[in-house]
Design a protein around this motif. Structure first.
Motif, PDB file in Angstrom:
ATOM      1  N   THR A 114      -2.727  10.017   7.787  1.00 25.14           N
ATOM      2  CA  THR A 114      -2.866   9.111   8.630  1.00 25.14           C
ATOM      3  C   THR A 114      -2.264   9.453  10.180  1.00 25.14           C
ATOM      4  OG1 THR A 114      -2.478   7.417   6.898  1.00 25.14           O
ATOM      5  CG2 THR A 114      -2.420   6.846   9.246  1.00 25.14           C
TER       6      THR A 114
ATOM      7  N   GLU B  51      -6.772   4.276   2.720  1.00 28.10           N
ATOM      8  CA  GLU B  51      -5.537   3.471   3.060  1.00 28.10           C
ATOM      9  C   GLU B  51      -6.179   2.493   4.043  1.00 28.10           C
ATOM     10  OE1 GLU B  51      -2.002   5.371   4.966  1.00 28.10           O
ATOM     11  OE2 GLU B  51      -2.532   4.431   6.611  1.00 28.10           O
TER      12      GLU B  51
ATOM     13  N   ILE C 207       3.625  -1.188   3.789  1.00 28.29           N
ATOM     14  CA  ILE C 207       2.849  -0.051   3.715  1.00 28.29           C
ATOM     15  C   ILE C 207       3.809   1.346   3.995  1.00 28.29           C
ATOM     16  CG2 ILE C 207       2.427  -0.357   6.213  1.00 28.29           C
ATOM     17  CD1 ILE C 207      -0.367   0.938   5.248  1.00 28.29           C
TER      18      ILE C 207
ATOM     19  N   VAL D 144       0.845  -1.265   0.078  1.00 28.82           N
ATOM     20  CA  VAL D 144      -0.107  -0.014   0.029  1.00 28.82           C
ATOM     21  C   VAL D 144       1.059   1.102   0.011  1.00 28.82           C
ATOM     22  CG1 VAL D 144      -1.725   1.332   1.109  1.00 28.82           C
ATOM     23  CG2 VAL D 144      -1.926  -1.159   1.179  1.00 28.82           C
TER      24      VAL D 144
ATOM     25  N   SER E 126      -6.490   8.579   4.553  1.00 30.17           N
ATOM     26  CA  SER E 126      -6.228   7.779   5.471  1.00 30.17           C
ATOM     27  C   SER E 126      -7.488   6.740   5.529  1.00 30.17           C
ATOM     28  CB  SER E 126      -6.305   8.339   6.800  1.00 30.17           C
ATOM     29  OG  SER E 126      -7.378   9.464   7.141  1.00 30.17           O
TER      30      SER E 126
ATOM     31  N   SER F  16      -0.148   7.269   4.305  1.00 30.74           N
ATOM     32  CA  SER F  16      -0.762   8.629   3.435  1.00 30.74           C
ATOM     33  C   SER F  16      -0.188   9.771   4.664  1.00 30.74           C
ATOM     34  CB  SER F  16      -2.205   8.557   3.367  1.00 30.74           C
ATOM     35  OG  SER F  16      -2.908   8.709   4.672  1.00 30.74           O
TER      36      SER F  16
ATOM     37  N   GLN G  71      -3.188   1.991  -3.701  1.00 30.01           N
ATOM     38  CA  GLN G  71      -2.759   2.979  -3.301  1.00 30.01           C
ATOM     39  C   GLN G  71      -3.910   3.884  -2.614  1.00 30.01           C
ATOM     40  OE1 GLN G  71      -3.217   6.620  -4.926  1.00 30.01           O
ATOM     41  NE2 GLN G  71      -4.989   6.061  -6.127  1.00 30.01           N
ATOM     42  N   SER G  72      -3.543   4.629  -1.655  1.00 24.97           N
ATOM     43  CA  SER G  72      -4.489   5.560  -0.839  1.00 24.97           C
ATOM     44  C   SER G  72      -4.703   6.854  -1.355  1.00 24.97           C
ATOM     45  CB  SER G  72      -3.991   5.535   0.664  1.00 24.97           C
ATOM     46  OG  SER G  72      -2.760   6.443   0.592  1.00 24.97           O
TER      47      SER G  72
ATOM     48  N   PRO H 122       1.068   5.620  -1.152  1.00 30.19           N
ATOM     49  CA  PRO H 122       0.248   6.927  -1.000  1.00 30.19           C
ATOM     50  C   PRO H 122      -0.242   7.466  -2.339  1.00 30.19           C
ATOM     51  CG  PRO H 122       1.883   7.350   0.475  1.00 30.19           C
ATOM     52  CD  PRO H 122       2.183   6.202  -0.471  1.00 30.19           C
TER      53      PRO H 122
END
Length: 335
Positions: free
Chosen positions: A129, A106, A123, A67, A103, A126, A98-99, A69
């Motif tokens: 977050t 994510e 990970i 994961v 958040s 973001s 991807q976030s 950003p």
């Protein structure tokens, strides 16, 4: 055409099915020469392992979640390339999400990966977050996780970091040595460990040269964030002498708006980026930037995750800090 099975291989070699199975699964209690003969015979017979059966037997999905950003800039794709190389060599598939610096998205991404029974997660958080409860619970339940680049302090998990303090210090000192005193440090998110380390490096460089520490202001990591920051400063008629940006895209956004408003970089204002994107050498003027080892970051994170998976949650969290390089170009050089 008949599908060759493990029983067919055993019959051909006049050995037990369990012996063939141990050879396929690289068990310790089988002789090397026996294993090599079984694998050679299986290949010659056209045997292809059933991936679903393999996963059930070994109680693994052989999937790893990643994961990040964003994908807009080259930083995270380069990290992923390094991680994939290591993971593919060990027979893992990589599921990438991807976030979009959210958040909420994510957490949805991570939950989706957990629901699909990935064996582990790499990970980078973001910029939004700040609540670590979800990750703390996942770690307590022994979900293998490694955080890289963007992390938050206090998580009992392995981390792969860049030496942000050292290179923010050097980048700031370079600007000071060029004669700039009014320097603004743009940060992406106040909660990230990298932000705190860069800010300390920025402030310590000022202290070393007996200057009052410049300001650190939250802007973001995107090109748009750089544009918005500098537009506001132009409107307020409060331009600094130099800017240390949170990322290359942020720095490029700053330079774009400055140029559109008739300002010259570096004569009117110097700009320093962070991350050494592929665009750094191709913008006008070429952008000075801190280079980070993206490929090595991905490889290191993947190796840490595989070690954690192998030890089935019994591990001591490690923090590995990688080094970088300062690439000086025209954007920060006083002419």
């Amino acid at each position: 055409m008949k599908q060759i099975t493990i029983k067919d291989v055993a019959k051909k070699l006049k050995c037990s099915v369990s012996t063939v199975s141990r050879a396929f699964n690289d068990k310790y209690d089988i002789r090397t020469e026996t294993r090599e003969l079984i694998l050679k015979t299986a290949t010659e017979m056209g045997y292809r392992p059933n991936p679903i059966a393999r996963k059930l037997i070994q109680q693994r999905s052989f999937n790893i979640g990643v994961v990040v950003p964003e994908f807009i800039n080259s930083f995270f794709p380069e990290v992923i390339i390094g991680a994939q190389e290591v993971l593919h060599e060990q027979g893992y598939q990589v599921l990438i999400m991807q976030s979009n610096e959210s958040s909420e998205l994510e957490l949805k991404n991570v939950q989706t990966l957990l629901n699909n029974m990935v064996d582990g997660i790499l990970i980078s958080l973001s910029s939004e977050t700040d609540n670590m409860d979800f990750y703390l619970n996942a770690i307590k339940e022994k979900m293998p996780m490694v955080f890289f680049n963007r992390v938050v302090e206090g998580l009992p998990a392995s981390k792969v970091l860049f030496d942000d303090y050292k290179w923010a210090f050097f980048a700031t000192e370079h600007l000071i040595m060029q004669g700039y005193k009014d320097i603004v440090h743009l940060i992406g998110s106040k909660d990230l460990t990298l932000t705190k380390n860069r800010t300390k490096g920025f402030e310590d460089a000022h202290r070393k040269h007996k200057l009052s520490p410049g300001k650190s202001e939250v802007a973001g990591f995107s090109m748009n964030s750089g544009e918005c920051f500098i537009e506001k400063r132009i409107e307020e008629n409060s331009l600094p002498q130099a800017i240390l940006a949170s990322s290359d895209p942020c720095a490029i956004g700053v330079m774009k708006i400055l140029k559109a408003n008739g300002f010259n970089v570096p004569n009117d204002i110097a700009v320093m980026g962070f991350s050494e994107s592929k665009l750094a050498e191709h913008v006008a003027p070429p952008l000075s930037s801190v280079e980070q080892p993206t490929y090595d970051m991905g490889r290191t994170a993947a190796l840490l995750l595989l070690e954690q998976i192998k030890n089935k949650g019994l591990f001591v969290p490690q923090s590995i800090v990688l080094n970088g390089r300062l690439n000086i170009r025209e954007s920060s050089m006083k002419l």
